[in-house]
Design a protein around this motif. Structure first.
Motif, short mmCIF file in Angstrom:
data_model
loop_
_atom_site.label_atom_id
_atom_site.label_comp_id
_atom_site.label_asym_id
_atom_site.label_seq_id
_atom_site.Cartn_x
_atom_site.Cartn_y
_atom_site.Cartn_z
N LYS A 143 0.83 -1.21 0.00
CA LYS A 143 0.00 0.00 0.00
C LYS A 143 0.87 1.26 0.00
CE LYS A 143 -4.53 -1.05 1.66
NZ LYS A 143 -4.45 -2.39 1.09
N PHE A 144 0.42 2.26 -0.74
CA PHE A 144 1.11 3.55 -0.75
C PHE A 144 0.03 4.62 -0.56
CE2 PHE A 144 2.39 7.42 -3.04
CZ PHE A 144 3.64 7.65 -2.48
N PRO A 145 0.25 5.60 0.35
CA PRO A 145 -0.81 6.59 0.58
C PRO A 145 -0.92 7.61 -0.55
CG PRO A 145 1.11 7.08 1.95
CD PRO A 145 1.43 5.81 1.19
N ASP A 171 10.87 14.11 -12.14
CA ASP A 171 9.97 14.21 -10.98
C ASP A 171 10.83 13.98 -9.74
OD1 ASP A 171 8.15 14.02 -8.97
OD2 ASP A 171 6.82 12.61 -9.99
N PHE A 172 11.06 15.05 -8.99
CA PHE A 172 11.96 14.88 -7.84
C PHE A 172 11.23 14.55 -6.55
CE2 PHE A 172 11.84 19.31 -9.30
CZ PHE A 172 11.06 19.88 -8.29
N PHE A 173 9.92 14.32 -6.61
CA PHE A 173 9.18 13.75 -5.47
C PHE A 173 8.33 12.63 -6.04
CE2 PHE A 173 10.28 17.94 -3.89
CZ PHE A 173 10.69 17.67 -2.60
N ALA A 174 8.98 11.61 -6.47
CA ALA A 174 8.32 10.64 -7.35
C ALA A 174 7.33 9.71 -6.66
CB ALA A 174 9.37 9.81 -8.08
N GLY A 175 7.44 9.54 -5.35
CA GLY A 175 6.48 8.70 -4.62
C GLY A 175 6.34 7.33 -5.24
N SER A 176 5.14 7.00 -5.67
CA SER A 176 4.91 5.64 -6.18
C SER A 176 5.37 5.46 -7.62
CB SER A 176 3.43 5.30 -6.05
OG SER A 176 2.67 6.12 -6.91
N CYS A 198 13.18 9.81 -12.04
CA CYS A 198 12.35 9.90 -10.86
C CYS A 198 13.23 9.81 -9.62
CB CYS A 198 11.32 8.77 -10.85
SG CYS A 198 10.11 8.99 -12.14
N VAL A 199 13.09 10.79 -8.77
CA VAL A 199 13.89 10.82 -7.54
C VAL A 199 12.93 10.67 -6.38
CG1 VAL A 199 15.51 12.19 -6.17
CG2 VAL A 199 15.45 12.47 -8.66
N THR A 200 13.24 9.82 -5.46
CA THR A 200 12.42 9.78 -4.24
C THR A 200 13.29 9.36 -3.07
OG1 THR A 200 10.28 9.12 -3.37
CG2 THR A 200 11.59 7.38 -4.37
N ASN A 201 12.88 9.76 -1.88
CA ASN A 201 13.62 9.28 -0.71
C ASN A 201 13.08 7.88 -0.37
OD1 ASN A 201 11.15 9.74 0.39
ND2 ASN A 201 11.79 11.35 1.80
N ASN A 202 13.59 7.33 0.71
CA ASN A 202 13.18 5.96 1.05
C ASN A 202 12.51 5.96 2.41
OD1 ASN A 202 13.08 3.25 0.18
ND2 ASN A 202 14.73 2.70 1.59
N GLU A 203 11.64 6.99 2.60
CA GLU A 203 11.05 7.11 3.94
C GLU A 203 10.01 6.03 4.19
OE1 GLU A 203 9.57 11.12 3.50
OE2 GLU A 203 7.50 10.42 3.55
N VAL A 204 9.86 5.75 5.49
CA VAL A 204 8.87 4.77 5.92
C VAL A 204 7.74 5.55 6.59
CG1 VAL A 204 8.52 2.86 7.55
CG2 VAL A 204 10.62 2.97 6.20
#
Ligand code: SAM
Length: 391
Positions: A143-145, A171-176, A198-204
């Protein structure tokens, strides 16, 4: 201008246009099975049509007359004025056919110069169905919000890259990873070769963090990082979109909809590369021992195409046959590098490692002007400092 227009109610369709009634007469001659429509005003007064019977006949032929709703006096009759008809014939519209009553059906041509409206209300943009729902087809066990609707991102991008088949979308906040997915769809629709980064962090997520902490895990732990957005969602989603195989290992169920409909299990012809941003020890980098950590940056800078130069070459330079860029690691080998570069028309970029500006300029002056060149400091990392003040 007071004449009957005969409508066959079975169509309904205009089948005949009568002649003007003589002065003083207000009853149209009857024609069997047809409804005679006269220009009667809403208050019952006798009015007039705006065009003569002859003109109306020719407009009917042109598809410029449309039958509207039924009224107490017959039917509403609409006819297309000259200006609107000229617009329909221009490249602002394309005529797709005729309606049952013979009137032209035209659709507005897409004008890529127009500005996107600020609010869109389009069913395909529904984030629950085409975001969350669609994502669960690719990642049924995850699941991804709040992912965006794939089709909303696709439509938004189309505004800007429809006529740019080689566009590079960042896209530097690429999310899903919806953006990468949408770019692949656009390419399939018109054979484009657009790329996306696509750039995204790996936050939980917060709830997940609490659960992981309760299990004694911390950020950086392998089990923690595996549940981060990038590793748990972004990469598997892009992989599943390309391969057509869901994270569970079975073929993705369902079809894409709207602009291009086909089974999601077909996947896409795209390639994807995944990189992890790391923090490097400057001392190791300056010794040339961490070039492989920098290598993807050079490859990206040179257009993210072809082979990547992954390690420092002992010869002092490298231009692999299937790469579109070269790196000169040791300026004393400049002669061989320049000779090799000049025999390759497909090269787009040359990186030259030197701390000396003069040396850099001299080598550049011997390379083809068509080649983009970048100077790299010997400690590499300095080459990529952005807005950082150095002493
Ligand atoms: C609103 S979401 C993007 C949703 C995306 N459009 C989609 O359809 O899935 C923003 C994402 O940016 C990521 N993010 C937040 N801070 C970031 C940062 N400093 N660098 C990179 N990514 C970041 C978050 O992990 C989050 O997934």
């Amino acid at each position: 201008m007071f004449f009957p227009i005969y409508v066959d109610p079975a169509g309904p369709q205009i089948v005949h246009i009568g002649e003007p009634l003589p002065q003083g007469e207000s009853e149209a001659p009857e024609l069997e099975g047809l409804t005679a429509v006269l220009p009667i005003r809403r208050n019952g007064d006798e009015g007039r049509w705006q065009v003569s019977p002859g003109e109306l006949r020719s407009r009917l032929e042109q598809g410029r007359v449309r039958l509207g709703r039924q009224t107490n006096y017959g039917y509403v009759i609409n006819y297309l004025p000259d200006g609107a008809y000229a617009a329909v014939l221009s490249d602002q519209f394309s005529i797709t056919g005729r309606a049952a009553d013979g009137s032209l059906v035209a659709v507005g041509a897409r004008d890529t110069r127009r500005v996107a409206p600020t609010q869109w209300k389009v069913a395909s943009h529904n984030a629950s169905e085409q975001g969350t729902g669609l994502l669960s087809q690719f990642l049924p066990d995850r699941k991804f919000p709040f992912p965006k609707s794939l089709y909303a991102v696709e439509d938004a991008l189309r505004f800007f890259v429809e006529s740019k088949p080689d566009a590079l979308v960042l896209d530097f906040f690429a999310g899903s990873g919806t953006t990468a997915h949408a770019v692949m769809r656009l390419n399939r629709q018109d054979g484009g070769r657009r790329r996306s980064i696509c750039v995204t962090n790996n936050e939980v997520g917060p709830a997940e963090q609490a659960a992981l902490r309760a299990r004694g895990l911390n950020p950086g732990d392998e089990k923690w990082e595996a549940l981060g957005i990038c590793d748990y969602i972004t990469k598997p989603r892009i992989r599943a979109a390309i391969t057509g195989t869901a994270s569970t290992g079975s073929a993705v169920e369902g079809d894409y909809r709207f602009a291009d409909e086909f089974p999601m299990a077909d996947g896409f012809q795209e390639n994807a590369e995944f990189f992890t941003l790391t923090y490097e020890e400057p001392a190791l980098v300056s010794l040339g021992r961490r070039f492989e950590a920098i290598a993807p940056l050079l490859w990206l800078r040179a257009g993210a195409r072809g082979q990547r130069i992954g390690e420092v070459s002992l010869e002092g330079w490298s231009i692999p046959a299937t790469a579109c860029y070269g790196v000169l690691f040791d300026t004393s080998a400049w002669g061989a590098f320049v000779a090799a570069a000049s025999s390759r028309e497909d090269l787009t970029h040359a990186f030259i490692v030197t701390d000396s500006l003069v040396e850099y300029q001299q080598i550049v002056s011997r390379l083809s002007p068509a080649l983009a060149t970048t100077r790299l400091y010997a400690d590499y990392l300095r080459s990529f400092e952005i807005n950082v003040r150095t002493t």
